[in-house]
Design an enzyme around this catalytic site. Sequence first.
Site, PDB file in Angstrom:
ATOM      1  N   GLY A  77       0.838  -1.196   0.000  1.00 21.42           N
ATOM      2  CA  GLY A  77       0.000   0.000   0.000  1.00 21.42           C
ATOM      3  C   GLY A  77       0.874   1.248   0.000  1.00 21.42           C
ATOM      4  O   GLY A  77       2.079   1.178   0.278  1.00 21.42           O
ATOM      5  N   GLN A  82       2.758   9.961   2.010  1.00 23.26           N
ATOM      6  CA  GLN A  82       4.104   9.375   2.085  1.00 23.26           C
ATOM      7  C   GLN A  82       5.013   9.856   0.954  1.00 23.26           C
ATOM      8  O   GLN A  82       6.228   9.725   1.036  1.00 23.26           O
ATOM      9  CB  GLN A  82       4.017   7.840   2.044  1.00 23.26           C
ATOM     10  CG  GLN A  82       3.361   7.239   3.275  1.00 23.26           C
ATOM     11  CD  GLN A  82       3.230   5.741   3.152  1.00 23.26           C
ATOM     12  OE1 GLN A  82       2.278   5.240   2.541  1.00 23.26           O
ATOM     13  NE2 GLN A  82       4.186   5.009   3.703  1.00 23.26           N
ATOM     14  N   CYS A  94       5.911  -0.503   7.435  1.00 22.78           N
ATOM     15  CA  CYS A  94       5.577   0.785   6.810  1.00 22.78           C
ATOM     16  C   CYS A  94       6.757   1.229   5.959  1.00 22.78           C
ATOM     17  O   CYS A  94       7.903   1.200   6.418  1.00 22.78           O
ATOM     18  CB  CYS A  94       5.293   1.823   7.892  1.00 22.78           C
ATOM     19  SG  CYS A  94       4.825   3.438   7.224  1.00 22.78           S
ATOM     20  N   LEU A  95       6.461   1.642   4.730  1.00 22.58           N
ATOM     21  CA  LEU A  95       7.534   2.092   3.841  1.00 22.58           C
ATOM     22  C   LEU A  95       8.190   3.364   4.372  1.00 22.58           C
ATOM     23  O   LEU A  95       9.317   3.684   4.001  1.00 22.58           O
ATOM     24  CB  LEU A  95       6.983   2.336   2.428  1.00 22.58           C
ATOM     25  CG  LEU A  95       6.418   1.093   1.729  1.00 22.58           C
ATOM     26  CD1 LEU A  95       5.862   1.451   0.363  1.00 22.58           C
ATOM     27  CD2 LEU A  95       7.468  -0.003   1.591  1.00 22.58           C
ATOM     28  N   HIS A 120      -4.474   1.467   7.934  1.00 26.55           N
ATOM     29  CA  HIS A 120      -3.097   1.986   7.990  1.00 26.55           C
ATOM     30  C   HIS A 120      -2.935   3.168   7.017  1.00 26.55           C
ATOM     31  O   HIS A 120      -2.345   4.197   7.369  1.00 26.55           O
ATOM     32  CB  HIS A 120      -2.146   0.830   7.626  1.00 26.55           C
ATOM     33  CG  HIS A 120      -0.691   1.173   7.575  1.00 26.55           C
ATOM     34  ND1 HIS A 120       0.244   0.662   8.465  1.00 26.55           N
ATOM     35  CD2 HIS A 120       0.027   1.947   6.724  1.00 26.55           C
ATOM     36  CE1 HIS A 120       1.440   1.113   8.161  1.00 26.55           C
ATOM     37  NE2 HIS A 120       1.348   1.897   7.101  1.00 26.55           N
ATOM     38  N   GLU A 121      -3.474   3.030   5.806  1.00 25.68           N
ATOM     39  CA  GLU A 121      -3.302   4.087   4.787  1.00 25.68           C
ATOM     40  C   GLU A 121      -4.142   5.320   5.130  1.00 25.68           C
ATOM     41  O   GLU A 121      -3.696   6.448   4.919  1.00 25.68           O
ATOM     42  CB  GLU A 121      -3.672   3.560   3.391  1.00 25.68           C
ATOM     43  CG  GLU A 121      -2.887   2.339   2.925  1.00 25.68           C
ATOM     44  CD  GLU A 121      -1.382   2.480   3.013  1.00 25.68           C
ATOM     45  OE1 GLU A 121      -0.880   3.622   2.994  1.00 25.68           O
ATOM     46  OE2 GLU A 121      -0.696   1.453   3.105  1.00 25.68           O
ATOM     47  N   HIS A 164      -2.303   7.375   7.483  1.00 25.44           N
ATOM     48  CA  HIS A 164      -1.285   8.228   6.835  1.00 25.44           C
ATOM     49  C   HIS A 164      -1.911   9.534   6.354  1.00 25.44           C
ATOM     50  O   HIS A 164      -1.325  10.606   6.511  1.00 25.44           O
ATOM     51  CB  HIS A 164      -0.677   7.509   5.617  1.00 25.44           C
ATOM     52  CG  HIS A 164       0.475   6.610   5.943  1.00 25.44           C
ATOM     53  ND1 HIS A 164       1.608   7.044   6.596  1.00 25.44           N
ATOM     54  CD2 HIS A 164       0.685   5.292   5.669  1.00 25.44           C
ATOM     55  CE1 HIS A 164       2.458   6.032   6.727  1.00 25.44           C
ATOM     56  NE2 HIS A 164       1.928   4.950   6.181  1.00 25.44           N
TER      57      HIS A 164
HETATM   58  O1  K1U Z   1       1.708   2.369   3.902  1.00 28.39           O
HETATM   59  C1  K1U Z   1       2.753   1.747   3.863  1.00 28.39           C
HETATM   60  O2  K1U Z   1       3.749   2.156   4.432  1.00 28.39           O
HETATM   61  C2  K1U Z   1       2.788   0.449   3.125  1.00 28.39           C
HETATM   62  C3  K1U Z   1       2.752  -0.741   4.063  1.00 28.39           C
HETATM   63  C4  K1U Z   1       1.312  -1.236   4.175  1.00 28.39           C
HETATM   64  C5  K1U Z   1       1.027  -2.206   5.269  1.00 28.39           C
HETATM   65  C6  K1U Z   1       1.749  -3.370   5.454  1.00 28.39           C
HETATM   66  C7  K1U Z   1       1.426  -4.245   6.468  1.00 28.39           C
HETATM   67  C8  K1U Z   1       0.357  -3.982   7.288  1.00 28.39           C
HETATM   68  C9  K1U Z   1      -0.339  -2.816   7.117  1.00 28.39           C
HETATM   69  C10 K1U Z   1      -0.024  -1.940   6.101  1.00 28.39           C
HETATM   70  C11 K1U Z   1       3.642  -1.802   3.487  1.00 28.39           C
HETATM   71  O3  K1U Z   1       3.443  -2.280   2.440  1.00 28.39           O
HETATM   72  S1  K1U Z   1       5.001  -2.224   4.417  1.00 28.39           S
HETATM   73  C12 K1U Z   1       5.777  -3.438   3.414  1.00 28.39           C
HETATM   74  C13 K1U Z   1       5.770  -4.714   4.066  1.00 28.39           C
HETATM   75  O4  K1U Z   1       6.597  -4.860   4.865  1.00 28.39           O
HETATM   76  C14 K1U Z   1       4.764  -5.762   3.840  1.00 28.39           C
HETATM   77  C15 K1U Z   1       4.597  -6.297   2.606  1.00 28.39           C
HETATM   78  C16 K1U Z   1       3.706  -7.331   2.431  1.00 28.39           C
HETATM   79  C17 K1U Z   1       2.964  -7.828   3.490  1.00 28.39           C
HETATM   80  C18 K1U Z   1       3.131  -7.267   4.726  1.00 28.39           C
HETATM   81  C19 K1U Z   1       4.059  -6.243   4.913  1.00 28.39           C
HETATM   82 ZN    ZN Z   2       2.824   3.112   6.214  1.00 28.56          ZN
END
Ligand code: K1U
Ligand code: ZN
Length: 167
Positions: free
Chosen positions: A46, A51, A91-92, A133-134, A137
């Site tokens: 996401g 961000q 979170c990125l 989560h988004e 943000h």
């Molecule tokens: O918003 C963001 O920072 C993106 C975030 C979204 C998210 C991941 C996990 C739970 C809630 C929201 C990410 O994509 S973090 C990347 C990551 O580590 C991940 C990728 C695939 C599955 C789970 C985590």
């Molecule tokens: Zn995030």
Amino acid sequence: MAIMQVLHFPDKRLRNKAVEISEFNSDLKTLSDNMLETMYLEKGIGLAATQVNVQKRVVVIDLSEDKDSPMLLVNPKVLAADGTETMQEGCLSVPEFYADVERAEQIRYEYFDLNGTRHEDETDGLLAVCIQHEIDHLDGKLFIDYLSPLKRQRLKKKIEKMEKLAS
Ligand code: K1U
Ligand code: ZN
């Protein structure tokens, strides 16, 4: 399409509150394409416009294995929430840090698409967590805000250590 720079905690711009989209024009299509390309490159599931330092209520999500099912949520809003569940989140904008966060288990939500058409849907599991989560943000909130003071202190130390190593 263009890759956008993802802001990292503790950048203050991550605390900005995004404003609603009122014009569904070609700029919105360009922004969503660029956000999707950035999310795929960063290997996220996401990304919220906040961000990438754009203060507009735009979110992209793709939970598919093959990264071929992009979702675009414009002006997303949770209309109703039920139950609670705890899931590990990343979170990125907070690289290399993961933590358990408690959120609503099931949500009813609304959003608009590129044409300005309103949609309403219900979901649970990872998609429900990701949408919450988004939206956080877009409101200037990070998942680490839910941590205990002790865990936040540990994270702060870890980030300071990483910054020292990088300098
Ligand atoms: O918003 C963001 O920072 C993106 C975030 C979204 C998210 C991941 C996990 C739970 C809630 C929201 C990410 O994509 S973090 C990347 C990551 O580590 C991940 C990728 C695939 C599955 C789970 C985590
Ligand atoms: Zn995030």
